[in-house]
Motif scaffolding. Sequence first.
Motif, PDB file in Angstrom:
ATOM      1  N   GLY A 199      63.801  47.286  46.769  1.00  0.00           N
ATOM      2  CA  GLY A 199      64.483  46.292  45.924  1.00  0.00           C
ATOM      3  C   GLY A 199      65.385  45.341  46.673  1.00  0.00           C
ATOM      4  O   GLY A 199      65.965  44.436  46.080  1.00  0.00           O
ATOM      5  N   ARG A 200      65.536  45.556  47.991  1.00  0.00           N
ATOM      6  CA  ARG A 200      66.404  44.642  48.747  1.00  0.00           C
ATOM      7  C   ARG A 200      65.767  43.257  48.859  1.00  0.00           C
ATOM      8  O   ARG A 200      64.543  43.136  48.873  1.00  0.00           O
ATOM      9  CB  ARG A 200      66.668  45.214  50.148  1.00  0.00           C
ATOM     10  CG  ARG A 200      67.774  46.251  50.139  1.00  0.00           C
ATOM     11  CD  ARG A 200      68.010  46.808  51.508  1.00  0.00           C
ATOM     12  NE  ARG A 200      69.335  47.407  51.614  1.00  0.00           N
ATOM     13  CZ  ARG A 200      69.757  48.130  52.635  1.00  0.00           C
ATOM     14  NH1 ARG A 200      68.962  48.352  53.661  1.00  0.00           N
ATOM     15  NH2 ARG A 200      70.971  48.618  52.648  1.00  0.00           N
ATOM     16  N   ARG A 201      66.625  42.230  49.002  1.00  0.00           N
ATOM     17  CA  ARG A 201      66.125  40.852  49.128  1.00  0.00           C
ATOM     18  C   ARG A 201      66.710  40.142  50.334  1.00  0.00           C
ATOM     19  O   ARG A 201      67.896  40.322  50.644  1.00  0.00           O
ATOM     20  CB  ARG A 201      66.477  40.047  47.876  1.00  0.00           C
ATOM     21  CG  ARG A 201      65.581  40.419  46.729  1.00  0.00           C
ATOM     22  CD  ARG A 201      65.962  39.732  45.465  1.00  0.00           C
ATOM     23  NE  ARG A 201      65.635  40.671  44.392  1.00  0.00           N
ATOM     24  CZ  ARG A 201      65.825  40.442  43.123  1.00  0.00           C
ATOM     25  NH1 ARG A 201      66.337  39.308  42.740  1.00  0.00           N
ATOM     26  NH2 ARG A 201      65.490  41.349  42.232  1.00  0.00           N
ATOM     27  N   VAL A 202      65.883  39.335  50.959  1.00  0.00           N
ATOM     28  CA  VAL A 202      66.305  38.533  52.113  1.00  0.00           C
ATOM     29  C   VAL A 202      66.159  37.058  51.742  1.00  0.00           C
ATOM     30  O   VAL A 202      65.069  36.621  51.352  1.00  0.00           O
ATOM     31  CB  VAL A 202      65.450  38.859  53.363  1.00  0.00           C
ATOM     32  CG1 VAL A 202      65.786  37.904  54.510  1.00  0.00           C
ATOM     33  CG2 VAL A 202      65.647  40.312  53.785  1.00  0.00           C
TER      34      VAL A 202
ATOM     35  N   ALA B 109      63.257  34.310  49.577  1.00  0.00           N
ATOM     36  CA  ALA B 109      63.507  32.930  49.156  1.00  0.00           C
ATOM     37  C   ALA B 109      64.020  32.117  50.330  1.00  0.00           C
ATOM     38  O   ALA B 109      64.700  32.633  51.218  1.00  0.00           O
ATOM     39  CB  ALA B 109      64.519  32.892  48.009  1.00  0.00           C
ATOM     40  N   VAL B 110      63.662  30.833  50.297  1.00  0.00           N
ATOM     41  CA  VAL B 110      64.124  29.862  51.296  1.00  0.00           C
ATOM     42  C   VAL B 110      64.796  28.741  50.509  1.00  0.00           C
ATOM     43  O   VAL B 110      64.162  28.109  49.660  1.00  0.00           O
ATOM     44  CB  VAL B 110      62.932  29.300  52.113  1.00  0.00           C
ATOM     45  CG1 VAL B 110      63.400  28.257  53.114  1.00  0.00           C
ATOM     46  CG2 VAL B 110      62.177  30.428  52.821  1.00  0.00           C
TER      47      VAL B 110
ATOM     48  N   GLY C 194      69.869  32.427  40.730  1.00  0.00           N
ATOM     49  CA  GLY C 194      68.568  32.594  40.068  1.00  0.00           C
ATOM     50  C   GLY C 194      67.582  33.424  40.871  1.00  0.00           C
ATOM     51  O   GLY C 194      66.630  33.973  40.305  1.00  0.00           O
ATOM     52  N   VAL C 195      67.779  33.536  42.178  1.00  0.00           N
ATOM     53  CA  VAL C 195      66.868  34.377  42.969  1.00  0.00           C
ATOM     54  C   VAL C 195      67.541  35.662  43.449  1.00  0.00           C
ATOM     55  O   VAL C 195      66.865  36.624  43.783  1.00  0.00           O
ATOM     56  CB  VAL C 195      66.273  33.633  44.194  1.00  0.00           C
ATOM     57  CG1 VAL C 195      65.301  32.566  43.756  1.00  0.00           C
ATOM     58  CG2 VAL C 195      67.339  33.048  45.082  1.00  0.00           C
TER      59      VAL C 195
ATOM     60  N   ASP D  51      58.003  35.480  40.521  1.00  0.00           N
ATOM     61  CA  ASP D  51      57.865  34.188  41.209  1.00  0.00           C
ATOM     62  C   ASP D  51      58.482  34.186  42.603  1.00  0.00           C
ATOM     63  O   ASP D  51      58.663  33.145  43.206  1.00  0.00           O
ATOM     64  CB  ASP D  51      58.421  33.049  40.349  1.00  0.00           C
ATOM     65  CG  ASP D  51      59.843  33.326  39.890  1.00  0.00           C
ATOM     66  OD1 ASP D  51      60.336  34.434  40.195  1.00  0.00           O
ATOM     67  OD2 ASP D  51      60.425  32.452  39.242  1.00  0.00           O
ATOM     68  N   LEU D  52      58.806  35.344  43.138  1.00  0.00           N
ATOM     69  CA  LEU D  52      59.263  35.409  44.535  1.00  0.00           C
ATOM     70  C   LEU D  52      58.059  35.764  45.415  1.00  0.00           C
ATOM     71  O   LEU D  52      57.196  36.511  44.974  1.00  0.00           O
ATOM     72  CB  LEU D  52      60.354  36.462  44.699  1.00  0.00           C
ATOM     73  CG  LEU D  52      61.669  36.202  43.943  1.00  0.00           C
ATOM     74  CD1 LEU D  52      62.669  37.310  44.248  1.00  0.00           C
ATOM     75  CD2 LEU D  52      62.251  34.856  44.277  1.00  0.00           C
ATOM     76  N   PRO D  53      57.954  35.284  46.633  1.00  0.00           N
ATOM     77  CA  PRO D  53      58.919  34.427  47.313  1.00  0.00           C
ATOM     78  C   PRO D  53      58.900  32.987  46.796  1.00  0.00           C
ATOM     79  O   PRO D  53      57.881  32.515  46.291  1.00  0.00           O
ATOM     80  CB  PRO D  53      58.460  34.476  48.773  1.00  0.00           C
ATOM     81  CG  PRO D  53      56.996  34.750  48.709  1.00  0.00           C
ATOM     82  CD  PRO D  53      56.799  35.614  47.495  1.00  0.00           C
TER      83      PRO D  53
END
Length: 449
Positions: free
Chosen positions: A79-82, A105-106, A117-118, A126-128
């Motif tokens: 579940g981690r996000r970069v 996300a960029v 939102g991300v 809808d990621l990435p």
Amino acid sequence: MSDPRRPRRFWFVTMGCQMNRHDSVRMAESLRAAGLEPAAGPADADVCIVNTCCVREKAEQKARSAVGRLAAWKRRRAGRRVIVAGCAAERRRAGWLDDFAHIDAVLGPDRLGELPGVAAVPPAADLPLVAAGFTAGRPEDFLAARPDLSGPGPTAFVTVSKGCGERCTFCIVPAVRGPLRLRPAEDVVAEAAGLAAAGVREVTLIGQAVNDYRRDGVAFGELLRRVGAVAGLLRLRYTSPHPRFVDEETARAHAETPVLCEHVHLPVQSGSDEVLRRMGRRYRRDDYRRAIDRLRGARADLTFGTDVIVGFPGETEAQFEETVALVREVGFTQVFSFAYSPRPGTAAARWPDDVPAAEKARRLRRLQRVADEIAGAWRRGRVGAAEEVLLEGPSDRAGGTWQGRTRHNDVVHVRPAAGFTPEPGALLRVTIEEARPHCLAGTPVAEAS
Ligand code: SF4
């Protein structure tokens, strides 16, 4: 009930300039507004945001290494996000996803408002996501300060503009931060007032060419006066002005605005007319000297800092020596000098990078020696003076020493003294007792009035 898969804590890795550090503060506030909390460290975080810089090649390499290291971090917990944000995000856009499969996300510098939102939602299909490009100059596009959420310290930045209207041939900034867009003066003043009411004592107005400002009949000098009149504000600075826009009104603001500090960082980049022409700086050495004289005419006690690039394409030894001579003539108390490195997408990157690396390094050392000599003499001249110091916080040194800055922007280590109870934001008179290589040290005598 809240979704347990929703990220709860964030961590920032911030690179590059003051503008990026400021953007990270604003982004952190937007995440807090969305219900996330800052993590104690990366191990504790669910979301890691790398706020990148690409102004020099080295900075971009550092950004890539930092993002690469986060692949293992992400694998350690589901579940981690970069998230990659900032200038290098804008430059490479979807290229980041091609290079690193673990990015979620960029976000380019103009799309930071999309961060919650991300980062603050449960896993989304809808990621990435890649959000890049520039918005029009609407006031709401500026991420406003939320001092209620960040618990501000004694100093803060206030954004005056986004992007840049100049086209220096070495600079990637207009490509990654977009065209110049100005914030309404009343929004700038209101933000400064809100920060002052929340306890901020020193505000720095920030923009790429911050004094390239005229909106709704308000020019930069008038903006300085209006912010300078904010109740509770003890100090005002601005960074970085462009020499082309140093006008009489700005000089008068220095003479007539008591909180405006007596130090201006005015990037020159080179002291050679020919190099300045090829850099697209649109002023000559004499114009720069006139800008300095104009400001000194208004406040004789002003000191100056600057930025210099050495080894620009085609820079001869004689042209480099013109820069060294200018540094001596102006007597800068702070010089940030860099060896030129081409940035893809800039005009200068198409020209041969023909000053050998060893020669660039030699010029850099020579310039830094001269700059250190001048700054050292300035600092030694402060010994014995009673300087006004705004305390910012404990310094790294053990033993109760605190750190602050003078109005001339010199860092001062303030030693403990009887009856001295340090707190961030306190304004003290400090007797300067020692000039160190890059700072001053002294003991408080009394609260400055
Ligand atoms: S003024 Fe020149 S160096 Fe500064 S951000 Fe704009 S283009 Fe870049």
